[in-house]
Design an enzyme around this catalytic site. Structure first.
Site, PDB file in Angstrom:
ATOM      1  N   ASN A   8     -13.178 -24.823  -1.891  1.00 55.94           N
ATOM      2  CA  ASN A   8     -13.513 -24.586  -3.298  1.00 55.94           C
ATOM      3  C   ASN A   8     -12.375 -25.125  -4.162  1.00 55.94           C
ATOM      4  O   ASN A   8     -11.279 -24.582  -4.144  1.00 55.94           O
ATOM      5  CB  ASN A   8     -13.712 -23.082  -3.527  1.00 55.94           C
ATOM      6  CG  ASN A   8     -14.045 -22.761  -4.962  1.00 55.94           C
ATOM      7  OD1 ASN A   8     -14.151 -23.645  -5.810  1.00 55.94           O
ATOM      8  ND2 ASN A   8     -14.176 -21.474  -5.251  1.00 55.94           N
ATOM      9  N   LYS A  10     -12.175 -25.085  -7.315  1.00 59.08           N
ATOM     10  CA  LYS A  10     -12.016 -24.303  -8.558  1.00 59.08           C
ATOM     11  C   LYS A  10     -11.787 -25.272  -9.730  1.00 59.08           C
ATOM     12  O   LYS A  10     -12.384 -26.349  -9.754  1.00 59.08           O
ATOM     13  CB  LYS A  10     -10.918 -23.259  -8.382  1.00 59.08           C
ATOM     14  CG  LYS A  10     -11.206 -22.324  -7.183  1.00 59.08           C
ATOM     15  CD  LYS A  10     -10.305 -21.138  -7.101  1.00 59.08           C
ATOM     16  CE  LYS A  10     -10.726 -20.241  -5.953  1.00 59.08           C
ATOM     17  NZ  LYS A  10      -9.937 -18.986  -5.865  1.00 59.08           N
ATOM     18  N   HIS A  91     -19.147 -15.903  -7.250  1.00 62.07           N
ATOM     19  CA  HIS A  91     -17.734 -15.894  -6.852  1.00 62.07           C
ATOM     20  C   HIS A  91     -16.997 -14.841  -7.686  1.00 62.07           C
ATOM     21  O   HIS A  91     -17.362 -14.596  -8.846  1.00 62.07           O
ATOM     22  CB  HIS A  91     -17.118 -17.274  -7.104  1.00 62.07           C
ATOM     23  CG  HIS A  91     -15.753 -17.417  -6.512  1.00 62.07           C
ATOM     24  ND1 HIS A  91     -14.627 -16.926  -7.149  1.00 62.07           N
ATOM     25  CD2 HIS A  91     -15.351 -17.943  -5.344  1.00 62.07           C
ATOM     26  CE1 HIS A  91     -13.581 -17.160  -6.384  1.00 62.07           C
ATOM     27  NE2 HIS A  91     -13.980 -17.770  -5.276  1.00 62.07           N
ATOM     28  N   GLU A 139     -15.136 -12.170   0.455  1.00 70.70           N
ATOM     29  CA  GLU A 139     -13.811 -12.468  -0.106  1.00 70.70           C
ATOM     30  C   GLU A 139     -13.293 -11.262  -0.883  1.00 70.70           C
ATOM     31  O   GLU A 139     -13.684 -11.055  -2.039  1.00 70.70           O
ATOM     32  CB  GLU A 139     -13.879 -13.639  -1.076  1.00 70.70           C
ATOM     33  CG  GLU A 139     -14.243 -14.972  -0.508  1.00 70.70           C
ATOM     34  CD  GLU A 139     -13.808 -16.094  -1.437  1.00 70.70           C
ATOM     35  OE1 GLU A 139     -13.274 -17.100  -0.949  1.00 70.70           O
ATOM     36  OE2 GLU A 139     -13.940 -15.937  -2.677  1.00 70.70           O
ATOM     37  N   GLY A 179      -7.048 -16.216   0.779  1.00 72.76           N
ATOM     38  CA  GLY A 179      -5.752 -16.364   1.443  1.00 72.76           C
ATOM     39  C   GLY A 179      -5.789 -17.128   2.752  1.00 72.76           C
ATOM     40  O   GLY A 179      -4.782 -17.216   3.458  1.00 72.76           O
ATOM     41  N   ALA A 200      -9.351 -22.234  -0.825  1.00 73.86           N
ATOM     42  CA  ALA A 200      -8.989 -23.046  -1.993  1.00 73.86           C
ATOM     43  C   ALA A 200      -7.522 -23.474  -1.965  1.00 73.86           C
ATOM     44  O   ALA A 200      -7.179 -24.519  -1.436  1.00 73.86           O
ATOM     45  CB  ALA A 200      -9.313 -22.285  -3.278  1.00 73.86           C
TER      46      ALA A 200
HETATM   47  O1  G3P Z   1     -13.596 -19.474  -3.024  1.00 69.70           O
HETATM   48  C1  G3P Z   1     -12.431 -19.496  -2.323  1.00 69.70           C
HETATM   49  C2  G3P Z   1     -11.412 -18.649  -2.884  1.00 69.70           C
HETATM   50  O2  G3P Z   1     -11.741 -17.687  -3.741  1.00 69.70           O
HETATM   51  C3  G3P Z   1     -10.277 -18.307  -1.984  1.00 69.70           C
HETATM   52  O3  G3P Z   1      -9.173 -18.743  -2.623  1.00 69.70           O
HETATM   53  O4  G3P Z   1      -7.006 -19.723  -2.839  1.00 69.70           O
HETATM   54  O5  G3P Z   1      -7.276 -17.581  -1.600  1.00 69.70           O
HETATM   55  O6  G3P Z   1      -8.097 -19.685  -0.607  1.00 69.70           O
HETATM   56  P1  G3P Z   1      -7.802 -18.932  -1.872  1.00 69.70           P
END
Ligand code: G3P
Length: 218
Positions: A8, A10, A91, A139, A179, A200
């Protein structure tokens, strides 16, 4: 089916404009026989990435309206036409009401798009499982963007999510995110019964995104 690594993007500056297309090319260049890699570019880059890069593209969000007087809405039909293979919905950073979610899922399925619904709690997982999406991405909001991955902080919850989804919607696959940043996180997620990860910053904000992905899939 191969486990899915869904990146993602973002709205990170590192992937805005032409940088986003270059990023997608670097990611598409990393091949794996074991995993499938897909990308959710910034929405305004979706069409360009889908046309210029050989990689599965997901929309980061769609609305539940159809053609008509709906200023500023992102239509399912338009992301399909732009070349998207799927859509991400609900999300933590773009939550929607349940009725809108239900309608967007219906429209997405009608258009043959793969639907990923994000959920940040067990209660929400149970709620969205009733919509029978292709994927539920668990998530926990507090871990998003952090250095402690969901696979290390909440392995037991991931197992519970997998169990609930299997019971309520057997064709729905589970992704876990928040994470996630290395090979161990990916392996742990799959070991807990997930069908992949949603991530992300660990890749999008990396100095060498392709290398991080390569190491993760090694
Ligand atoms: O959609 C993926 C996201 O919300 C996770 O973000 O930066 O923790 O990998 P991150």
């Amino acid at each position: 089916m191969k486990p899915l690594i869904l990146i993602n993007c973002k709205t990170y500056a590192e992937v805005s404009g032409e940088k986003g297309v270059r990023f997608a090319r670097k990611i598409a260049f990393v091949k794996s026989r074991k995993y499938e890699v897909a990308i959710a570019p910034p929405l305004l880059l979706l069409k360009e990435v889908a046309q210029k890069v050989r990689i599965a593209v997901f929309a980061q969000h769609v609305d539940s309206e159809e053609y008509g007087a709906h200023t500023g809405r992102v239509l399912v039909a338009e992301v399909k036409e732009a070349g998207a293979r799927g859509v991400i919905l609900n999300h933590s950073e773009r939550k929607v009401g349940f009725e809108m979610l239900r309608k967007s899922v219906e429209l997405g399925k009608k258009k043959g798009l793969e639907v990923v619904i994000c959920a940040s709690t067990i209660v929400e997982v149970k709620k969205v499982a009733s919509l029978k999406p292709d994927f539920i991405a668990y998530e926990p909001a507090a871990l998003i963007g952090g250095e402690v991955s969901v696979t290390r902080a909440k392995p037991e919850v991931i197992s519970e999510v997998v169990r609930i989804v299997k019971k309520m919607s057997p064709r729905t696959r589970v992704l876990c995110g928040a994470g996630v940043h290395d090979r161990e996180d990916l392996q742990t997620a799959i070991g807990l019964g997930a069908s992949g990860v949603l991530l992300a910053h660990a890749i999008v904000k990396a100095k060498d995104p392709a290398m991080v992905l390569k190491k993760m899939m090694r």
